[in-house]
Design a protein around this motif. Structure first.
Motif, PDB file in Angstrom:
ATOM      1  N   GLU A  51      -7.504  -2.440   9.327  1.00  0.00           N
ATOM      2  CA  GLU A  51      -6.263  -2.576   8.953  1.00  0.00           C
ATOM      3  C   GLU A  51      -6.178  -4.214   8.313  1.00  0.00           C
ATOM      4  OE1 GLU A  51      -1.362  -2.584  10.366  1.00  0.00           O
ATOM      5  OE2 GLU A  51      -3.145  -2.816  11.871  1.00  0.00           O
ATOM      6  N   LYS A  52      -6.736  -5.149   9.004  1.00  0.00           N
ATOM      7  CA  LYS A  52      -6.918  -6.356   8.347  1.00  0.00           C
ATOM      8  C   LYS A  52      -7.582  -6.229   6.872  1.00  0.00           C
ATOM      9  CE  LYS A  52      -6.514  -9.008  12.567  1.00  0.00           C
ATOM     10  NZ  LYS A  52      -7.285  -9.644  13.655  1.00  0.00           N
ATOM     11  N   VAL A  53      -8.750  -5.497   6.983  1.00  0.00           N
ATOM     12  CA  VAL A  53      -9.583  -5.565   5.522  1.00  0.00           C
ATOM     13  C   VAL A  53      -8.467  -4.816   4.586  1.00  0.00           C
ATOM     14  CG1 VAL A  53     -11.466  -4.589   4.562  1.00  0.00           C
ATOM     15  CG2 VAL A  53     -11.703  -5.573   6.921  1.00  0.00           C
ATOM     16  N   LEU A  54      -7.872  -3.772   5.020  1.00  0.00           N
ATOM     17  CA  LEU A  54      -7.016  -2.980   4.043  1.00  0.00           C
ATOM     18  C   LEU A  54      -5.694  -3.901   3.380  1.00  0.00           C
ATOM     19  CD1 LEU A  54      -7.209   0.706   5.424  1.00  0.00           C
ATOM     20  CD2 LEU A  54      -8.204  -0.206   3.506  1.00  0.00           C
ATOM     21  N   LEU A  55      -5.241  -4.821   4.381  1.00  0.00           N
ATOM     22  CA  LEU A  55      -4.442  -5.494   3.807  1.00  0.00           C
ATOM     23  C   LEU A  55      -4.852  -6.616   3.019  1.00  0.00           C
ATOM     24  CD1 LEU A  55      -2.446  -6.182   7.521  1.00  0.00           C
ATOM     25  CD2 LEU A  55      -1.492  -4.936   5.333  1.00  0.00           C
ATOM     26  N   LYS A  56      -5.848  -7.440   3.254  1.00  0.00           N
ATOM     27  CA  LYS A  56      -6.808  -8.144   2.317  1.00  0.00           C
ATOM     28  C   LYS A  56      -6.841  -7.504   0.838  1.00  0.00           C
ATOM     29  CE  LYS A  56      -8.765 -11.105   5.581  1.00  0.00           C
ATOM     30  NZ  LYS A  56     -10.071 -11.401   6.258  1.00  0.00           N
ATOM     31  N   LYS A  57      -7.416  -6.218   0.861  1.00  0.00           N
ATOM     32  CA  LYS A  57      -7.675  -5.370  -0.411  1.00  0.00           C
ATOM     33  C   LYS A  57      -6.365  -5.285  -0.861  1.00  0.00           C
ATOM     34  CE  LYS A  57     -12.126  -3.151   0.917  1.00  0.00           C
ATOM     35  NZ  LYS A  57     -12.641  -1.855   1.236  1.00  0.00           N
ATOM     36  N   ALA A  58      -5.216  -4.780  -0.413  1.00  0.00           N
ATOM     37  CA  ALA A  58      -3.953  -4.517  -0.915  1.00  0.00           C
ATOM     38  C   ALA A  58      -3.313  -5.880  -1.705  1.00  0.00           C
ATOM     39  CB  ALA A  58      -3.050  -3.744   0.051  1.00  0.00           C
ATOM     40  N   ALA A  59      -3.482  -7.007  -0.992  1.00  0.00           N
ATOM     41  CA  ALA A  59      -3.165  -8.262  -1.522  1.00  0.00           C
ATOM     42  C   ALA A  59      -3.948  -8.719  -2.721  1.00  0.00           C
ATOM     43  CB  ALA A  59      -3.226  -9.294  -0.554  1.00  0.00           C
ATOM     44  N   ALA A  60      -5.399  -8.529  -2.578  1.00  0.00           N
ATOM     45  CA  ALA A  60      -6.044  -8.724  -4.029  1.00  0.00           C
ATOM     46  C   ALA A  60      -5.628  -7.881  -5.180  1.00  0.00           C
ATOM     47  CB  ALA A  60      -7.600  -8.538  -3.479  1.00  0.00           C
ATOM     48  N   GLU A  61      -5.478  -6.362  -4.826  1.00  0.00           N
ATOM     49  CA  GLU A  61      -5.012  -5.946  -5.957  1.00  0.00           C
ATOM     50  C   GLU A  61      -3.776  -6.317  -6.586  1.00  0.00           C
ATOM     51  OE1 GLU A  61      -6.466  -3.309  -7.377  1.00  0.00           O
ATOM     52  OE2 GLU A  61      -8.284  -3.339  -5.863  1.00  0.00           O
ATOM     53  N   VAL A  62      -2.727  -6.783  -5.861  1.00  0.00           N
ATOM     54  CA  VAL A  62      -1.398  -7.477  -6.205  1.00  0.00           C
ATOM     55  C   VAL A  62      -1.770  -8.632  -7.003  1.00  0.00           C
ATOM     56  CG1 VAL A  62       0.761  -8.458  -5.505  1.00  0.00           C
ATOM     57  CG2 VAL A  62       0.017  -6.560  -4.383  1.00  0.00           C
ATOM     58  N   GLU A  63      -2.662  -9.359  -6.694  1.00  0.00           N
ATOM     59  CA  GLU A  63      -2.863 -10.558  -7.523  1.00  0.00           C
ATOM     60  C   GLU A  63      -3.623 -10.176  -8.924  1.00  0.00           C
ATOM     61  OE1 GLU A  63      -2.289 -13.716  -6.956  1.00  0.00           O
ATOM     62  OE2 GLU A  63      -1.408 -13.181  -5.037  1.00  0.00           O
ATOM     63  N   LYS A  64      -4.479  -9.007  -8.726  1.00  0.00           N
ATOM     64  CA  LYS A  64      -5.115  -8.515 -10.122  1.00  0.00           C
ATOM     65  C   LYS A  64      -4.057  -8.220 -11.057  1.00  0.00           C
ATOM     66  CE  LYS A  64      -9.517  -7.366  -7.848  1.00  0.00           C
ATOM     67  NZ  LYS A  64     -10.514  -6.066  -7.699  1.00  0.00           N
TER      68      LYS A  64
END
Length: 214
Positions: free
Chosen positions: A33-46
């Motif tokens: 869950e922590k990994v997916l949260l980081k990936k979701a936040a990264a997609e927002v930044e992109k």
């Protein structure tokens, strides 16, 4: 009996192993869950970067991937909730089993003690105690009974003699004259000196006259 004795530790070990396995799975899901949260936040930044670059298509793709990550995060949250529920149920069942085992052990111990303490044995013991107590009372009464010359004394005659002595003592106290009152102390009148003090002054005067004659 032996199956029950050796089965309890095995069941307890199985329950502990299951709890450990559920706990490990829960930790694994939390990490994902922590990994997916980081990936979701990264997609927002992109998506923000592509928006600033006026690349609308790329920004939309980033948001789509973010939505997919969020769906996986929600699914992982449901998995964690089910595992928590299973752990609570298992811990409750384990506590119930331990409570029942403790009550069963207590009932067995009580049954064993009752078996060792038969009611007939208790009655027999109490009869023996009462018999020994009665024997001891008889022994004490026998020891306190007067023997020899003292056994021939008549208690009624002794009481009559005692009453006679008490009557004589009371009569003697009534016939005794009243106690003489103490003499009052002698008071010397004011201005009058005692005889001894006057004699002392005469002796001093005679001594003074002899010294002057010398």
């Amino acid at each position: 009996m032996f199956t029950r004795i050796f089965g309890k530790p095995k069941q307890e070990t199985s329950a502990l192993a299951t709890l450990d396995k559920l706990n490990e799975t829960l930790e694994m899901l939390e990490k994902k869950e922590k990994v997916l949260l980081k990936k979701a936040a990264a997609e927002v930044e992109k998506a923000k970067e592509f928006t600033r670059a006026k690349n609308k298509r790329a920004a939309i793709q980033c948001l789509k991937r973010k939505r997919l990550y969020e769906q996986q995060i929600e699914q992982l949250g449901n998995f964690q909730l089910r595992i928590h529920d299973q752990m609570i149920m298992l811990e409750g069942a384990k506590a119930t089993t331990e409570t029942v085992d403790a009550l069963r052990s207590g009932a067995a111990a009580m049954k064993a003690m009752q078996k060792a303490t038969n009611i007939d044995d208790v009655d027999k013991t109490m009869d023996e105690i009462n018999e020994q107590t009665e024997n001891m009372k008889q022994i004490q009464e026998a020891l306190s009974t007067p023997i020899g010359a003292a056994a021939d004394f008549d208690e009624d005659e002794l009481e009559a003699e005692l009453e006679e002595l008490e009557g004589a003592e009371l009569e003697e106290q009534l016939l005794q004259p009243a106690t003489t009152a103490p003499a009052a102390p002698v008071r010397v009148p004011a201005g009058r000196q005692p005889v001894k003090k006057i004699a002392d002054e005469d002796d001093e005067l005679a001594e003074l006259q002899r010294e002057m004659a010398l």
